[in-house]
Design an enzyme around this catalytic site. Structure first.
Site, PDB file in Angstrom:
ATOM      1  N   HIS A 129      -3.828   3.851 -13.643  1.00  0.00           N
ATOM      2  CA  HIS A 129      -3.649   3.407 -12.262  1.00  0.00           C
ATOM      3  C   HIS A 129      -3.517   1.885 -12.143  1.00  0.00           C
ATOM      4  O   HIS A 129      -2.871   1.397 -11.214  1.00  0.00           O
ATOM      5  CB  HIS A 129      -4.817   3.893 -11.403  1.00  0.00           C
ATOM      6  CG  HIS A 129      -4.776   5.368 -11.148  1.00  0.00           C
ATOM      7  ND1 HIS A 129      -3.974   5.932 -10.185  1.00  0.00           N
ATOM      8  CD2 HIS A 129      -5.401   6.410 -11.761  1.00  0.00           C
ATOM      9  CE1 HIS A 129      -4.115   7.243 -10.193  1.00  0.00           C
ATOM     10  NE2 HIS A 129      -4.979   7.560 -11.147  1.00  0.00           N
ATOM     11  N   ASP A 183      -0.584   0.323 -10.111  1.00  0.00           N
ATOM     12  CA  ASP A 183      -0.787  -0.617  -9.008  1.00  0.00           C
ATOM     13  C   ASP A 183       0.096  -1.849  -9.161  1.00  0.00           C
ATOM     14  O   ASP A 183       0.626  -2.381  -8.168  1.00  0.00           O
ATOM     15  CB  ASP A 183      -2.256  -1.052  -8.929  1.00  0.00           C
ATOM     16  CG  ASP A 183      -3.161   0.042  -8.393  1.00  0.00           C
ATOM     17  OD1 ASP A 183      -2.641   1.067  -7.902  1.00  0.00           O
ATOM     18  OD2 ASP A 183      -4.393  -0.134  -8.450  1.00  0.00           O
ATOM     19  N   GLU A 187       2.836   5.888  -2.897  1.00  0.00           N
ATOM     20  CA  GLU A 187       3.981   5.154  -3.449  1.00  0.00           C
ATOM     21  C   GLU A 187       5.127   5.104  -2.451  1.00  0.00           C
ATOM     22  O   GLU A 187       6.292   4.998  -2.831  1.00  0.00           O
ATOM     23  CB  GLU A 187       4.456   5.793  -4.759  1.00  0.00           C
ATOM     24  CG  GLU A 187       4.974   7.194  -4.653  1.00  0.00           C
ATOM     25  CD  GLU A 187       3.915   8.265  -4.869  1.00  0.00           C
ATOM     26  OE1 GLU A 187       4.298   9.387  -5.218  1.00  0.00           O
ATOM     27  OE2 GLU A 187       2.711   7.988  -4.694  1.00  0.00           O
TER      28      GLU A 187
END
Length: 297
Positions: A186, A190, A216
């Protein structure tokens, strides 16, 4: 005491005068209770209209608030407030007023909402600004969050209908984003989202509105822009993302986006139908192979 039983020396507390204060800030009004909680407007040389109308500078969308409720303006060195014949009279510190001078910390009652007047240089203005940023912006990308974007979209749609202007909505979705998170984690995902947010920020005009509205998924509201121009904008954005360098987890990877575009024309005449039209166009872009733009209609 010598030997292994000796306790480590603790760090001394450093003297401080408190948080560092920035320079003087503009006076402002902040909604501290009721509809519009956290909303703020800076006060400068121009009069500020407060009311339910989408034409107001500070919009409070509640039935207890008149369309043009009251006005605040700078006169000489002091700020003044005037009631504009509101159904529920404007009150300052619980006293009905036709016109009054505002003092730092005054509470202004507008319908069922309470505003606080914060004067020049009051450090509290900075705190409210930070709280407002937290309430309206996505922490990861620093674009607007979904809730605040929805409020802006409602207001701009009403304004477009009133003035017979057009506007278009683009919904942008990162293609095959789940495998990026699953493969690289993640943190890497990010960073991909932050990079795409930066590309969006670099492509929008100052009057346009960009937001992160899902994991997203992003949205861009293009004011006074028809479907053809919006689709051209969306394709430039799509191409910029496709050409950008991404290396999640240190591994170069091509990242693309799909975009759905909808213009404010029947049947998309309110927020929900406009977003549904843009969503449907986005779905077609995905179904057609991704990394492309599709327009509604």
């Amino acid at each position: 005491m010598a030997g292994s039983d000796q306790l480590p020396t603790t760090q001394r507390t450093v003297y401080s005068d408190g948080p560092r204060r920035s320079g003087p800030r503009a006076a402002c009004l902040v909604v501290i209770h009721g509809e519009g909680l956290g909303r703020r407007v800076d006060l400068g040389g121009q009069p500020v209209l407060i009311g339910r109308s989408d034409e107001a500078d500070l919009v409070i969308s509640h039935r207890s608030v008149s369309r043009s409720h009251c006005q605040v303006w700078l006169q000489g060195d002091e700020y003044r407030i005037r009631d504009l014949g509101a159904t529920n009279p404007t009150r300052v510190n619980d006293q009905p007023v036709a016109e009054a001078v505002l003092a730092d910390g005054d509470h202004i009652v507008v319908g069922e909402s309470i505003l606080k007047f914060i004067g020049h240089g009051n450090v509290e203005a900075g705190y409210h600004e930070e709280i407002y940023q937290l309430a309206t912006h996505d922490a990861l990308t620093e674009l607007y969050n979904r809730r605040h974007f929805s409020e802006i979209l409602e207001r701009e749609i009403a304004r477009a209908h009133r003035h017979r202007h057009t506007l278009s909505l683009c919904i942008v979705d990162v293609d095959l984003f789940k495998p990026v998170n699953d493969t690289f984690g993640h943190i890497a995902g990010d960073e991909v989202l932050r990079t795409i947010a930066g590309i969006i920020r670099n492509h929008v005009r100052s009057d346009d509105v960009a937001a992160r509205i899902g994991g997203e998924e992003f949205a861009v509201l293009l004011l006074e822009t028809g479907a053809e121009a919006a689709a051209a904008f969306a394709d430039r954005l799509r191409a910029a993302v496709a050409a950008a360098h991404f290396a999640p987890g240190g591994v170069p990877r091509r990242i693309t986006v799909s975009v759905g575009v909808a213009e404010l024309v029947p049947p998309a005449v309110d927020r929900s139908t406009l977003m549904a039209a843009a969503d449907a166009a986005l779905y077609r872009a995905k179904e057609a192979g991704r990394d492309r733009v599709c327009a509604a209609g």
